[in-house]
Design an enzyme around this catalytic site. Structure first.
Site, PDB file in Angstrom:
ATOM      1  N   TYR A  37     -15.547   3.263   7.621  1.00 20.19           N
ATOM      2  CA  TYR A  37     -14.096   3.342   7.849  1.00 20.19           C
ATOM      3  C   TYR A  37     -13.792   4.081   9.162  1.00 20.19           C
ATOM      4  O   TYR A  37     -12.979   3.637   9.972  1.00 20.19           O
ATOM      5  CB  TYR A  37     -13.495   4.073   6.651  1.00 20.19           C
ATOM      6  CG  TYR A  37     -12.030   4.389   6.696  1.00 20.19           C
ATOM      7  CD1 TYR A  37     -11.075   3.381   6.638  1.00 20.19           C
ATOM      8  CD2 TYR A  37     -11.601   5.717   6.719  1.00 20.19           C
ATOM      9  CE1 TYR A  37      -9.717   3.696   6.630  1.00 20.19           C
ATOM     10  CE2 TYR A  37     -10.262   6.039   6.697  1.00 20.19           C
ATOM     11  CZ  TYR A  37      -9.323   5.025   6.658  1.00 20.19           C
ATOM     12  OH  TYR A  37      -7.987   5.339   6.637  1.00 20.19           O
TER      13      TYR A  37
ATOM     14  N   GLY B  57       0.826  -1.212   0.000  1.00 19.33           N
ATOM     15  CA  GLY B  57       0.000   0.000   0.000  1.00 19.33           C
ATOM     16  C   GLY B  57       0.860   1.261   0.000  1.00 19.33           C
ATOM     17  O   GLY B  57       2.092   1.186   0.060  1.00 19.33           O
TER      18      GLY B  57
ATOM     19  N   ASP C 209      -2.414 -12.731   5.422  1.00 20.18           N
ATOM     20  CA  ASP C 209      -3.771 -12.206   5.520  1.00 20.18           C
ATOM     21  C   ASP C 209      -3.949 -11.874   7.007  1.00 20.18           C
ATOM     22  O   ASP C 209      -3.945 -12.780   7.848  1.00 20.18           O
ATOM     23  CB  ASP C 209      -4.750 -13.300   5.069  1.00 20.18           C
ATOM     24  CG  ASP C 209      -6.200 -12.910   5.294  1.00 20.18           C
ATOM     25  OD1 ASP C 209      -6.450 -11.854   5.909  1.00 20.18           O
ATOM     26  OD2 ASP C 209      -7.071 -13.673   4.869  1.00 20.18           O
TER      27      ASP C 209
ATOM     28  N   LYS D 172     -12.039   2.757  12.618  1.00 13.26           N
ATOM     29  CA  LYS D 172     -10.878   3.418  13.241  1.00 13.26           C
ATOM     30  C   LYS D 172     -11.164   3.749  14.713  1.00 13.26           C
ATOM     31  O   LYS D 172     -10.291   3.595  15.564  1.00 13.26           O
ATOM     32  CB  LYS D 172     -10.494   4.694  12.471  1.00 13.26           C
ATOM     33  CG  LYS D 172      -9.901   4.436  11.081  1.00 13.26           C
ATOM     34  CD  LYS D 172      -8.550   3.758  11.146  1.00 13.26           C
ATOM     35  CE  LYS D 172      -7.853   3.667   9.804  1.00 13.26           C
ATOM     36  NZ  LYS D 172      -6.666   2.795   9.819  1.00 13.26           N
TER      37      LYS D 172
HETATM   38  C1  AKB Z   1      -9.229   8.032   2.972  1.00 12.92           C
HETATM   39  O1  AKB Z   1      -9.574   9.058   2.370  1.00 12.92           O
HETATM   40  O2  AKB Z   1      -9.916   7.013   3.051  1.00 12.92           O
HETATM   41  C2  AKB Z   1      -7.894   8.053   3.689  1.00 12.92           C
HETATM   42  C3  AKB Z   1      -7.935   8.655   5.061  1.00 12.92           C
HETATM   43  C4  AKB Z   1      -8.064  10.121   5.242  1.00 12.92           C
HETATM   44  O3  AKB Z   1      -7.863   7.978   6.032  1.00 12.92           O
HETATM   45  N1  AKB Z   1      -6.924   8.716   2.885  1.00 12.92           N
END
Ligand code: AKB
Length: 318
Positions: free
Chosen positions: A141, A11, A52, A145
């Site tokens: 996302y 990545g 993985d 986090k």
């Molecule tokens: C995203 O845009 O998903 C990432 C982030 C800000 O965590 N670059």
């Protein structure tokens, strides 16, 4: 000396951090972990392992086989990929982290894990978002986090695991942009260097916090090197460098490529995600606790990206 494992080595952060770690420790002490995306540009005698992160047994075997002492756990789905495949996102983003932390507890490993500005939602102040602002993200996302940050604190407070973390803004680096929200900025520079117009998926006034990848990898190394008593936040540190809109980036690009054309084709999901995130971040605690300082602003980063992407494009066959 025990070895260092990077998960997500193919990545954007992984590629850059690997380069820094090779420079610091040489190829024999660093193991580049990858899963679906193959690694490229590894040194001839570089070590690599297919892992993985959601497979505890396999991870455990790699840790024992290579005598790992530190993990930079970077494997994750970015915001748009996570929104499109929430189940996979939970398995990789949260399940993977939980595996790593359990292994860290049992094998006394030190861990770096990146959080993101995505932990903040619309309830946080937009400008100069403070370290301890409410964490109410509206998208998958960000929720991954926030959950990840809770796990860090739990393993640190409960089991004494030395895990350190920073909340990255959008990261700017040459190389194929991933399926995130802030990655539009990388796509824009590629289009400009190719002499093509760019249709921004975010509106002209959408401000987002960003950082040069060279600062981002240095932050990871510095937070890991800091004396233990300086790390007073065991969730994740706010980190900041610059903020800009698509219009401001385009204006900066035009200083080098005057006829670059920016148009708009708004992507509803990306726009909603971006609108829920901060405009700018207050990272004074990282500066105070472990001496964080960014080095690059919009001008230096744009210039660097244009130069490096130009070299990359001109070295392509045909
Ligand atoms: C995203 O845009 O998903 C990432 C982030 C800000 O965590 N670059």
């Amino acid at each position: 000396m025990k070895r260092i494992l990077i998960t997500g080595g193919a990545g954007a952060i992984g590629r850059n951090l690997l380069r820094d770690l090779y420079a610091l420790h040489g190829p024999k002490l660093v193991v580049a972990g990858y899963n679906r995306t193959p690694l490229t540009g590894l040194p001839k005698d570089g070590l690599s392992a297919q892992v993985d992160v959601s497979d505890y047994e396999k991870l455990s075997a790699v840790i024992k086989r290579y005598d790992i002492g530190t993990i930079y756990h970077l494997a994750a789905l970015l915001s748009i990929a996570a929104e499109e495949n929430p189940e996979l996102a939970r398995r990789v983003n949260m399940g993977g982290l939980e595996n790593i932390l359990n292994l860290a507890k049992d094998h006394d490993l030190r861990v770096f894990w990146p959080s993101s500005i995505a932990v903040f939602g619309s309830t946080a102040p937009k400008d100069g978002t403070p370290q301890h602002a409410p964490l109410d993200p509206e998208f998958e996302y960000g929720r991954n986090k926030v959950e990840g940050e809770r796990l860090l604190k739990q393993f640190s407070d409960g089991f004494g695991v030395d895990v350190r973390s920073v909340r990255y803004p959008g990261l700017l680096t040459p190389g194929k942009p991933g399926p995130g929200t802030t990655e539009y900025a990388i796509e824009m520079v590629y289009a400009a260097v190719r002499g093509e117009p760019y249709a921004s998926p975010l509106g002209p006034d959408t401000v987002l916090p960003m950082m040069d990848m060279r600062d981002a990898t240095r932050a990871a190394l510095e937070v890991m090197e800091a004396p233990k008593n300086r790390i007073q936040i065991r969730t994740s540190y706010n980190l900041s460098a610059m903020s800009f809109t698509p219009e401001q980036l385009a204006a900066e690009i035009r200083r080098h490529i005057p006829d670059f054309k920016l148009t708009y084709k708004i992507n509803a999901l990306k726009q909603k995600v971006a609108d829920s995130w901060p405009n700018s971040i207050d990272d004074s605690l990282a500066r105070e606790h472990w001496g964080w300082r960014h080095s690059y602003g919009l001008q230096e980063t744009t210039e660097y990206m244009i130069r490096e992407i130009g070299k990359e494009i001109s070295s392509l066959p045909g």
